[in-house]
Design a protein around this motif. Structure first.
Motif, mmCIF file in Angstrom:
data_model
loop_
_atom_site.group_PDB
_atom_site.id
_atom_site.type_symbol
_atom_site.label_atom_id
_atom_site.label_comp_id
_atom_site.label_asym_id
_atom_site.label_seq_id
_atom_site.Cartn_x
_atom_site.Cartn_y
_atom_site.Cartn_z
ATOM 1 N N ASP A 64 31.290 28.896 46.619
ATOM 2 C CA ASP A 64 30.724 29.016 45.274
ATOM 3 C C ASP A 64 30.946 27.706 44.523
ATOM 4 O O ASP A 64 32.013 27.114 44.622
ATOM 5 N N THR B 74 22.338 25.320 45.139
ATOM 6 C CA THR B 74 21.094 25.651 44.435
ATOM 7 C C THR B 74 20.419 24.383 43.912
ATOM 8 O O THR B 74 19.205 24.216 44.066
ATOM 9 N N GLU C 155 18.885 34.711 49.756
ATOM 10 C CA GLU C 155 19.154 36.129 49.930
ATOM 11 C C GLU C 155 19.584 36.696 48.574
ATOM 12 O O GLU C 155 20.390 36.068 47.907
ATOM 13 N N LEU D 234 27.349 43.231 44.133
ATOM 14 C CA LEU D 234 27.893 42.272 43.166
ATOM 15 C C LEU D 234 28.301 42.886 41.827
ATOM 16 O O LEU D 234 28.855 42.198 40.977
ATOM 17 N N TYR E 200 25.782 43.450 52.950
ATOM 18 C CA TYR E 200 25.201 42.101 53.054
ATOM 19 C C TYR E 200 24.279 42.008 54.267
ATOM 20 O O TYR E 200 23.199 41.408 54.195
ATOM 21 N N ARG F 81 20.328 41.306 54.129
ATOM 22 C CA ARG F 81 19.839 40.174 54.933
ATOM 23 C C ARG F 81 18.691 40.603 55.838
ATOM 24 O O ARG F 81 17.670 39.926 55.941
ATOM 25 N N ASP G 80 18.923 29.754 50.964
ATOM 26 C CA ASP G 80 20.231 29.607 50.331
ATOM 27 C C ASP G 80 21.118 30.760 50.829
ATOM 28 O O ASP G 80 20.913 31.897 50.421
ATOM 29 N N PHE H 14 23.077 32.485 54.539
ATOM 30 C CA PHE H 14 22.655 33.358 55.642
ATOM 31 C C PHE H 14 23.927 33.873 56.333
ATOM 32 O O PHE H 14 24.976 33.998 55.681
ATOM 33 N N SER I 213 27.560 32.738 55.626
ATOM 34 C CA SER I 213 28.241 33.201 54.407
ATOM 35 C C SER I 213 29.053 34.448 54.706
ATOM 36 O O SER I 213 30.197 34.580 54.253
ATOM 37 N N SER I 214 28.474 35.368 55.470
ATOM 38 C CA SER I 214 29.212 36.604 55.784
ATOM 39 C C SER I 214 30.426 36.298 56.648
ATOM 40 O O SER I 214 31.477 36.925 56.497
ATOM 41 N N TYR J 153 32.972 34.521 54.112
ATOM 42 C CA TYR J 153 33.492 35.383 53.038
ATOM 43 C C TYR J 153 34.105 36.678 53.580
ATOM 44 O O TYR J 153 35.242 37.003 53.263
ATOM 45 N N GLN J 154 33.313 37.431 54.381
ATOM 46 C CA GLN J 154 33.835 38.725 54.834
ATOM 47 C C GLN J 154 34.723 38.542 56.075
ATOM 48 O O GLN J 154 35.766 39.174 56.195
ATOM 49 N N ARG K 136 24.986 30.749 34.466
ATOM 50 C CA ARG K 136 24.953 31.286 35.817
ATOM 51 C C ARG K 136 25.550 32.677 35.797
ATOM 52 O O ARG K 136 26.497 32.941 35.085
ATOM 53 N N ASN L 230 29.671 36.879 39.124
ATOM 54 C CA ASN L 230 29.638 38.135 39.862
ATOM 55 C C ASN L 230 31.010 38.547 40.404
ATOM 56 O O ASN L 230 31.998 37.853 40.227
ATOM 57 N N LEU M 140 32.309 38.539 43.301
ATOM 58 C CA LEU M 140 33.020 37.649 44.218
ATOM 59 C C LEU M 140 33.600 36.425 43.504
ATOM 60 O O LEU M 140 34.610 35.878 43.924
ATOM 61 N N ASP M 141 32.939 36.026 42.392
ATOM 62 C CA ASP M 141 33.493 34.911 41.612
ATOM 63 C C ASP M 141 34.853 35.271 41.032
ATOM 64 O O ASP M 141 35.662 34.406 40.703
HETATM 65 P P1 TYD Z 1 24.876 34.109 45.566
HETATM 66 O O1 TYD Z 1 24.153 35.003 44.621
HETATM 67 O O2 TYD Z 1 24.112 33.461 46.631
HETATM 68 O O3 TYD Z 1 25.725 33.129 44.698
HETATM 69 P P2 TYD Z 1 25.827 31.573 44.807
HETATM 70 O O4 TYD Z 1 24.907 31.080 43.738
HETATM 71 O O5 TYD Z 1 27.259 31.322 44.553
HETATM 72 O O6 TYD Z 1 25.413 31.192 46.189
HETATM 73 O O7 TYD Z 1 26.020 34.916 46.290
HETATM 74 C C1 TYD Z 1 26.786 35.773 45.570
HETATM 75 C C2 TYD Z 1 28.137 35.878 46.179
HETATM 76 O O8 TYD Z 1 28.077 36.573 47.406
HETATM 77 C C3 TYD Z 1 28.780 34.553 46.473
HETATM 78 O O9 TYD Z 1 30.088 34.609 45.961
HETATM 79 C C4 TYD Z 1 28.837 34.509 47.979
HETATM 80 C C5 TYD Z 1 28.855 35.935 48.368
HETATM 81 N N1 TYD Z 1 28.312 36.258 49.704
HETATM 82 C C6 TYD Z 1 29.130 36.882 50.645
HETATM 83 O O10 TYD Z 1 30.300 37.158 50.378
HETATM 84 N N2 TYD Z 1 28.613 37.213 51.865
HETATM 85 C C7 TYD Z 1 27.312 36.957 52.183
HETATM 86 O O11 TYD Z 1 26.872 37.280 53.303
HETATM 87 C C8 TYD Z 1 26.473 36.320 51.194
HETATM 88 C C9 TYD Z 1 25.046 36.019 51.492
HETATM 89 C C10 TYD Z 1 27.026 35.982 49.975
#
Ligand code: TYD
Length: 213
Positions: free
Chosen positions: A12, A17, A40, A55, A71, A75, A96, A98, A101-102, A105-106, A154, A157, A159-160
């Motif tokens: 993040d 973007t 996505e 979110l 997610y 996707r 932006d 794919f 990210s999972s 993050y996950q 912005r 959310n 995750l932030d």
């Molecule tokens: P996103 O809206 O793409 O935010 P950003 O502008 O930061 O890219 O993503 C929202 C949040 O979701 C961001 O913190 C990343 C998280 N995320 C996952 O945890 N797993 C995923 O598979 C994706 C696509 C995003």
């Protein structure tokens, strides 16, 4: 499929973007191909609804595996409705975020592990992978600071809201992925100026696809 599938990844606040907007503006100077930029869940109503559930800042009790499955579901829907049709028409698809990210993050930050996330996403994507991934790398604290400064412009959310160590693990995950897939993933220093980041992204695209563009 005839098209070229390029993804942008990073923690993040890494500037994906902004970089994407600049790539979309400049890429037509290098290619006649159609350019389709998306993110996505990218305007697919079903995928959007799934994303809203993920979110929602009030969903603090969401289980990590539920999050990962949602997610992957979002996707899948975006891939089928938006990405695959564009690739079939021969477009350059710039997406932006794919599967990486999972995994970051996950898989890494939530601690589910890479293998499980890989499996559910293989099911969701039927093995479709990006031809090139541009990874914008920044230290977690720089990303978080950027998010806090831009909070007004912005969406902020669920995750932030995670703490610094979560975001450090996200970055760690990306670095591991970049080492694991050096052919697919190009690492770009996200601390550089937005102009320089965009320039290096465009250079990487040109280098990788100089025959196809
Ligand atoms: P996103 O809206 O793409 O935010 P950003 O502008 O930061 O890219 O993503 C929202 C949040 O979701 C961001 O913190 C990343 C998280 N995320 C996952 O945890 N797993 C995923 O598979 C994706 C696509 C995003």
């Amino acid at each position: 499929m005839d098209g070229i599938f390029i993804t942008l990844e990073g923690p993040d606040g890494s500037g994906k973007t902004t970089a994407l907007q600049e790539i979309v503006r400049k890429l037509p100077e290098y290619t006649e191909k159609q350019i389709f930029a998306t993110r996505e869940p990218g305007g697919s109503p079903i995928a959007e609804k799934i994303r809203e559930i993920i979110l929602d800042t009030t969903h603090t009790e969401m289980d990590a595996r539920t999050e990962a499955l949602l997610y992957a579901a979002s996707r899948r829907q975006h891939l089928v409705e938006k990405v695959i049709p564009a690739l079939e028409k021969g477009a350059i698809v710039l997406c932006d975020r794919f599967v990486d990210s999972s995994i970051a993050y996950q898989g890494f930050a939530r601690g589910i592990g890479e293998a499980g996330i890989f499996k559910i996403n293989e099911f969701a994507t039927e093995g479709i992978q990006p031809d090139l991934t541009l990874f914008l790398d920044i230290p977690a604290e720089v990303g978080l600071e950027r998010i806090l400064t831009n909070q007004d412009s912005r969406e902020y959310n669920r995750l932030d809201q995670e703490k610094l160590d979560f975001h450090e693990k996200v970055r760690e995950g990306y670095l591991r992925l970049a080492a694991e897939y050096p052919e697919r993933i190009v690492t770009i220093n996200g601390c550089l100026s937005p102009e320089e980041v965009a320039k290096q992204c465009l250079q990487s695209i040109q280098n990788r696809f100089y025959k196809e563009l």
